[in-house]
Design a protein around this motif. Structure first.
Motif, PDB file in Angstrom:
ATOM      1  N   UNK A  98      63.858  34.151  58.570  1.00  0.00           N
ATOM      2  CA  UNK A  98      63.000  33.051  58.996  1.00  0.00           C
ATOM      3  C   UNK A  98      61.708  32.928  58.209  1.00  0.00           C
ATOM      4  N   UNK A  99      61.321  33.948  57.451  1.00  0.00           N
ATOM      5  CA  UNK A  99      60.033  33.892  56.760  1.00  0.00           C
ATOM      6  C   UNK A  99      59.940  34.962  55.682  1.00  0.00           C
ATOM      7  N   UNK A 100      58.925  34.799  54.838  1.00  0.00           N
ATOM      8  CA  UNK A 100      58.471  35.851  53.931  1.00  0.00           C
ATOM      9  C   UNK A 100      57.177  36.439  54.497  1.00  0.00           C
ATOM     10  N   UNK A 101      57.059  37.753  54.475  1.00  0.00           N
ATOM     11  CA  UNK A 101      55.805  38.425  54.812  1.00  0.00           C
ATOM     12  C   UNK A 101      55.203  38.962  53.526  1.00  0.00           C
ATOM     13  N   UNK A 102      53.976  38.517  53.215  1.00  0.00           N
ATOM     14  CA  UNK A 102      53.312  38.898  51.971  1.00  0.00           C
ATOM     15  C   UNK A 102      52.025  39.640  52.308  1.00  0.00           C
ATOM     16  N   UNK A 103      52.001  40.934  52.016  1.00  0.00           N
ATOM     17  CA  UNK A 103      50.826  41.779  52.243  1.00  0.00           C
ATOM     18  C   UNK A 103      50.065  41.907  50.931  1.00  0.00           C
ATOM     19  N   UNK A 104      48.762  41.603  50.958  1.00  0.00           N
ATOM     20  CA  UNK A 104      47.976  41.507  49.725  1.00  0.00           C
ATOM     21  C   UNK A 104      46.647  42.249  49.864  1.00  0.00           C
ATOM     22  N   UNK A 105      46.269  42.923  48.792  1.00  0.00           N
ATOM     23  CA  UNK A 105      44.926  43.498  48.670  1.00  0.00           C
ATOM     24  C   UNK A 105      44.294  42.878  47.427  1.00  0.00           C
ATOM     25  N   UNK A 106      43.490  41.847  47.633  1.00  0.00           N
ATOM     26  CA  UNK A 106      42.939  41.058  46.533  1.00  0.00           C
ATOM     27  C   UNK A 106      41.872  41.844  45.769  1.00  0.00           C
ATOM     28  N   UNK A 107      41.890  41.798  44.435  1.00  0.00           N
ATOM     29  CA  UNK A 107      40.875  42.502  43.651  1.00  0.00           C
ATOM     30  C   UNK A 107      39.463  41.999  43.957  1.00  0.00           C
ATOM     31  N   UNK A 108      38.542  42.920  44.016  1.00  0.00           N
ATOM     32  CA  UNK A 108      37.132  42.583  44.197  1.00  0.00           C
ATOM     33  C   UNK A 108      36.538  42.139  42.858  1.00  0.00           C
ATOM     34  N   UNK A 109      35.680  41.133  42.903  1.00  0.00           N
ATOM     35  CA  UNK A 109      35.063  40.638  41.665  1.00  0.00           C
ATOM     36  C   UNK A 109      33.987  41.563  41.122  1.00  0.00           C
ATOM     37  N   UNK A 110      33.638  42.572  41.906  1.00  0.00           N
ATOM     38  CA  UNK A 110      32.600  43.555  41.587  1.00  0.00           C
ATOM     39  C   UNK A 110      31.196  42.962  41.739  1.00  0.00           C
ATOM     40  N   UNK A 111      30.260  43.869  42.009  1.00  0.00           N
ATOM     41  CA  UNK A 111      28.908  43.447  42.353  1.00  0.00           C
ATOM     42  C   UNK A 111      28.275  42.573  41.276  1.00  0.00           C
ATOM     43  N   UNK A 112      28.530  42.893  40.000  1.00  0.00           N
ATOM     44  CA  UNK A 112      27.946  42.106  38.911  1.00  0.00           C
ATOM     45  C   UNK A 112      28.872  40.989  38.435  1.00  0.00           C
ATOM     46  N   UNK A 113      29.926  40.738  39.195  1.00  0.00           N
ATOM     47  CA  UNK A 113      30.931  39.711  38.886  1.00  0.00           C
ATOM     48  C   UNK A 113      31.660  39.976  37.565  1.00  0.00           C
ATOM     49  N   UNK A 117      36.530  36.692  36.364  1.00  0.00           N
ATOM     50  CA  UNK A 117      37.541  35.944  35.620  1.00  0.00           C
ATOM     51  C   UNK A 117      38.943  36.465  35.925  1.00  0.00           C
ATOM     52  N   UNK A 118      39.085  37.790  35.962  1.00  0.00           N
ATOM     53  CA  UNK A 118      40.384  38.374  36.274  1.00  0.00           C
ATOM     54  C   UNK A 118      40.778  38.051  37.711  1.00  0.00           C
ATOM     55  N   UNK A 119      39.802  38.053  38.593  1.00  0.00           N
ATOM     56  CA  UNK A 119      40.057  37.716  39.991  1.00  0.00           C
ATOM     57  C   UNK A 119      40.578  36.280  40.116  1.00  0.00           C
ATOM     58  N   UNK A 120      39.967  35.352  39.398  1.00  0.00           N
ATOM     59  CA  UNK A 120      40.388  33.954  39.470  1.00  0.00           C
ATOM     60  C   UNK A 120      41.780  33.767  38.866  1.00  0.00           C
ATOM     61  N   UNK A 121      42.083  34.508  37.824  1.00  0.00           N
ATOM     62  CA  UNK A 121      43.431  34.473  37.254  1.00  0.00           C
ATOM     63  C   UNK A 121      44.443  34.984  38.288  1.00  0.00           C
ATOM     64  N   UNK A 122      44.084  36.065  38.948  1.00  0.00           N
ATOM     65  CA  UNK A 122      44.918  36.601  40.034  1.00  0.00           C
ATOM     66  C   UNK A 122      45.179  35.525  41.087  1.00  0.00           C
ATOM     67  N   UNK A 123      44.118  34.834  41.496  1.00  0.00           N
ATOM     68  CA  UNK A 123      44.235  33.800  42.529  1.00  0.00           C
ATOM     69  C   UNK A 123      45.199  32.697  42.090  1.00  0.00           C
ATOM     70  N   UNK A 124      45.125  32.307  40.837  1.00  0.00           N
ATOM     71  CA  UNK A 124      46.001  31.248  40.342  1.00  0.00           C
ATOM     72  C   UNK A 124      47.461  31.681  40.349  1.00  0.00           C
ATOM     73  N   UNK A 125      47.711  32.920  39.924  1.00  0.00           N
ATOM     74  CA  UNK A 125      49.082  33.413  39.898  1.00  0.00           C
ATOM     75  C   UNK A 125      49.634  33.586  41.310  1.00  0.00           C
ATOM     76  N   UNK A 126      48.793  34.064  42.207  1.00  0.00           N
ATOM     77  CA  UNK A 126      49.225  34.243  43.582  1.00  0.00           C
ATOM     78  C   UNK A 126      49.486  32.901  44.258  1.00  0.00           C
TER      79      UNK A 126
END
Length: 261
Positions: A98-113, A117-126
């Motif tokens: 009936x569904x897909x269950x997707x468990x995710x631990x999203x990368x932190x952009x880090x305090x100084x950001x 860029x890698x985080x935003x690329x991750x978001x696009x792929x996800x």
């Protein structure tokens, strides 16, 4: 049908702080954890009646995640092919009828950001991945997503604008997802609820004063949002700098597909 998600900030440490007591109390169908900070063989979890699926980071003591479930899946997938983070143990997908269950631990952009860029690329792929799954069957997407979506989702919004987890770019990625067929289950039920947070700094008295952020989510395909019974934040549960969140769905509505699109 009950789902739990919890960033345990090190499962071995959390075990010493009552993890199993909470786990057994919840008696969940699906229990997703993030930031295990260990390899599967480094810890023994006596979870009778549960299948265990782990996605460990190659780097020891870092990241990692797992899903514990009473229900054997049709298939299991680790990652979505993302080049920057596929070795960090950040995604598990279980497929059911009936569904897909997707468990995710999203990368932190880090305090100084530095990792923004890698985080935003991750978001696009996800995003592409979730849309592909959603085209086949409903998606239940959960985990530590490392973003407070709106000002209501953190205590000191104005002073945190532009900081990691509250940049315009990160928030826009969440807005895009929620405008493309997905529902934030907590805000669906409690659109105006304030002071509802899932993470607090370890700084002195921060949690006691509830100076927090809501960065842990259950997000579902719009087509099953009418099956949502409740979406809770268990802020009184200690053991980590995050607290567990709990989603309850009406299994009969899922089975009979009496759902709105």
């Amino acid at each position: 049908m009950k789902f739990v998600s919890w960033n345990v900030n090190g499962i071995r440490a959390c075990l010493k702080k009552g993890f199993l007591d909470y786990f057994n109390q919840m008696d969940a169908d699906f229990f997703c954890i993030q930031e295990t900070k260990c390899q599967e063989g480094q810890v023994e979890l006596p979870l009778d009646g549960y299948y265990q699926f782990w996605n460990d980071a190659e780097k020891k003591g870092y990241s990692g995640m797992a899903i514990f479930t009473k229900h054997p899946p049709l298939s299991v997938n680790y990652g979505v092919g993302e080049k920057e983070c596929e070795s960090e143990g950040r995604i598990i997908t279980l497929e059911y009828d009936l569904f897909y269950l997707v468990n995710v631990y999203t990368p932190n952009s880090q305090r100084d950001l530095a990792r923004l860029d890698k985080r935003l690329q991750w978001e696009d792929e996800l995003f592409v991945y979730l849309k592909q799954l959603d085209a086949e069957k409903p998606v239940i997407y959960c985990g530590d997503l490392n973003v407070a979506h709106q000002e209501i989702d953190l205590k000191n919004a104005k002073s945190n604008i532009g900081n990691s987890g509250f940049t315009i770019e990160e928030r826009e990625k969440m807005t895009r997802l929620l405008s493309e067929g997905f529902t934030d289950t907590f805000r669906f039920l409690y659109p105006n609820k304030t002071d509802a947070y899932t993470w607090w700094s370890y700084m002195n008295k921060v949690r006691e004063r509830n100076i927090g952020w809501r960065i842990d989510y259950f997000i579902v395909s719009n087509c099953i949002r009418d099956a949502i019974i409740d979406s809770q934040i268990h802020s009184a549960v200690l053991g980590s700098d995050h607290c567990p969140i709990v989603l309850t769905l009406n299994e009969e509505l899922l089975k009979t597909k009496k759902i709105s699109i």
